[in-house]
Design a protein around this motif. Sequence first.
Motif, PDB file in Angstrom:
ATOM      1  N   ILE A 104      37.003  45.361  36.177  1.00 52.76           N
ATOM      2  CA  ILE A 104      37.093  45.081  37.615  1.00 52.76           C
ATOM      3  C   ILE A 104      37.678  43.681  37.779  1.00 52.76           C
ATOM      4  N   PRO A 105      38.820  43.529  38.438  1.00 52.27           N
ATOM      5  CA  PRO A 105      39.450  42.216  38.558  1.00 52.27           C
ATOM      6  C   PRO A 105      38.609  41.256  39.400  1.00 52.27           C
ATOM      7  N   GLN A 106      38.667  39.998  39.027  1.00 55.65           N
ATOM      8  CA  GLN A 106      37.947  38.941  39.738  1.00 55.65           C
ATOM      9  C   GLN A 106      38.948  37.841  40.083  1.00 55.65           C
ATOM     10  N   ILE A 107      38.926  37.414  41.346  1.00 57.30           N
ATOM     11  CA  ILE A 107      39.822  36.348  41.791  1.00 57.30           C
ATOM     12  C   ILE A 107      38.980  35.194  42.308  1.00 57.30           C
ATOM     13  N   SER A 108      39.081  34.058  41.627  1.00 53.32           N
ATOM     14  CA  SER A 108      38.353  32.866  42.056  1.00 53.32           C
ATOM     15  C   SER A 108      39.259  32.023  42.946  1.00 53.32           C
ATOM     16  N   TYR A 109      38.664  31.422  43.969  1.00 49.68           N
ATOM     17  CA  TYR A 109      39.447  30.622  44.904  1.00 49.68           C
ATOM     18  C   TYR A 109      39.222  29.126  44.730  1.00 49.68           C
ATOM     19  N   PHE A 110      38.311  28.716  43.822  1.00 52.53           N
ATOM     20  CA  PHE A 110      38.092  27.279  43.682  1.00 52.53           C
ATOM     21  C   PHE A 110      37.578  26.890  42.296  1.00 52.53           C
ATOM     22  N   SER A 111      37.594  27.795  41.321  1.00 43.79           N
ATOM     23  CA  SER A 111      37.194  27.451  39.953  1.00 43.79           C
ATOM     24  C   SER A 111      38.436  26.965  39.225  1.00 43.79           C
ATOM     25  N   THR A 112      38.483  25.680  38.914  1.00 41.76           N
ATOM     26  CA  THR A 112      39.708  25.054  38.414  1.00 41.76           C
ATOM     27  C   THR A 112      39.716  24.778  36.922  1.00 41.76           C
TER      28      THR A 112
END
Length: 776
Positions: A104-112
């Motif tokens: 299942i794809p996961q998209i992080s918006y602030f994990s750098t």
Amino acid sequence: KIFLMTIIYILIIWEFQNAKTMIFAIEEINNNSNLLPGVSLGYKMYDACTSIHLSIKRALAPLNEPGEQPNQTCSRITPLHAVIGMSSTSYTQAVASVFQPFQIPQISYFSTCGCLSDKTKYPTLLRTVSSDFHQSRALAQLVKYFGWNWVGTVRTDNDYGNDGVAAFAQAAQEEGICIEYSVAITNGMTRQNYIKLITLIKQASAKVVLAFLPAVDMKAFLDQLVLENATGLQWVGNLSWMTKRLPVNIEYFKILGGAIGMALPNAIIPGLREYLLNVNPYRDAYSKEFWETTFACSLNTTDSLKVNKCTGSENLRNVNSEYTDEKEFRVPNCIYKAVYAVAHALHNLYTCKTDAISFLNFTTMYGDHVYFDVNGDPEPRYEIINWQQGEGGLIKYVTVGTYDPSSPQGQQIKMNNVPKSVCTESCVPGTRKAARKGQPVCCFDCIPCAEDEINALYCLPCPPDYKPNDQRNKCILKDIEFLSFGEIMGSLLVVISLFGACITMFIILVFFYYRDTPVVRANNSEISFLLLFSLSLCFLCSLTFIGQPSDWSCMLRHTAFGITFALCISCILAKTIVVLMAFRATLPGNNIMKWFGPSQQRLSVASFTLMQVLICLLWLILSPPFPYKNFKYYKERIILECDLGSSVAFYSVLGYIGFLSAICFILAFLARNLPDNFNEAKFITFSMLIFCAVWISFIPAYISSPGKYTVAVEIFAILASSFGLLFCIFAPKCYVIIFKPYKNTKKHLMGKMPSKSLMSATNLVSNGNNVYFSVT
């Protein structure tokens, strides 16, 4: 209906803003007839409560819920297609461990964290925020831009902080920046731990500090900095905390005022601000808590402990906060892109676009192009933010520049023009500050530094092997000069040397082929072949003077030169003595040549050469030549040469060769009036004249020539003297052998006799390869 899942921290105001942004993007997509037509996106939102354990529990929740039952038996399909979140590296890693086995794809918006770019560990993870690998390099270039080359670092003790500072340290080293200290903030630090850490920072000599911390940790650290009054430091920040609004507190600005660092690019998303302002406080518990926190009131009319009561009609437009500030939609922009990335991927699946380019590229509603690289990361771009004081004690985040890694090297940092107000302009490269007596420190004079110094705060001398660069702000390695094979002069000398050796070999072949003819036999063929062999070595020994000096080449070049030339002159001296004795035997029956026969000739050559060998051995044992870096001739480059080790030994070698040459010249000069057809002494006289002239002129030229030209002069002297000996002694004989064969007879060699001589006849007596004359 397709479900998305997001896991965020609802209790924090900016995370509430992130949740509202995601809902806004989903509703915008559902109302768009061109994207996923006939398909609705749904979502389930979970609160992780800043706990890794709860993050994993919330991630398992949708997987454990009953899914849609298709017609096939023994099968259950979950409606979950993607996960959006989280906003912290540690929590993102935890959630990824749950969803990766299910692809299942996961998209992080602030994990750098740069660690998340490892596709072997996180194959299904993407993100809409740039990796800290690029941010760390951007921070290093920013520090270099301001000329700060002595800094300290503070980090969190986890993958996020450790990897970020490690990447910064590597980039800083490449830019010539040094790190004085690097300290870590751990979970559960006590007050005493903070005091110890802050004391180290205050006592350090570095006044520029990079804080690579998450916003929550930075807020806790800042409170401790205020208590310890840690002022007077220049802070450089990462994007996690550089744009996080702090409560109105003048003490905060005393600590962090003027801080500079990286931030995500801002974007104006049409309709988002209006959507955020349209909050129904009675919709859910999160909206209710947000409303009460924002307006400092209570929506619960039965709560008698709170004085302020909310009416529910308060206007968010009158609130100046991070939630409503359209100039700070940096993280919401990443969330907006994350939702659209999922939508475009699903749309491409439904429309059977399976190529990778279609899946990884799209353009947002406001025209921003989005793509993911092979590591699942977007294009790295940053704004440079400076903390300035605004109205009412608020901190104002001012964009003062940008960072674009796609720009040419040296132009990746672009700063906006800032008004100047200085007493004295900054000192230009090559000068240093000198305070003016009785004036403030901002007023100073610029004093030129010495030629071999650079200027930072002071004029600093470069090490001997280094020189200042053109900007006079860094020491760079000096060029090393030596006579190399690759340059024109070196190549030309190599060609001449090999040419001389080839001519010598040709003469050896001619003499060997005509070894039984009178000219060869009458010229003492054994000594002649030995002389030719030594001349070929003389030509070849010049090659040892070319190339970068080393221990072996330095020892070989001078000793090989001395021994080969001693052998060469010894052979000529032996030939001269033979000729002189043969033609000076004036008494009838005098057989003086028996005292200098073949054995005595070989012994003389060996003895004269052995003396030079002994001198060279003593030289190598007591004080051998060695490679040496000469800094005297030129300031901008180093001459790599061979130090003689012992000048006495070097001049002893030359002196011994000169001694043998002088004896040989004198003896040949005495025998210059011998018969014309066999006047070997005349040829030897001319050859020794050339030899002595070359080496006498060599001494002043050798002393006055600088650098590699000293070596070139010595090579030239070796080649010139070798050619002089070769041509003067052997050219006339080769001419007779090849072009005048009718003169190569015993009769011709004995054709002319001095009229005043007592000799009535001369008989040529041959003994093996050696020839002498008997007089009757």
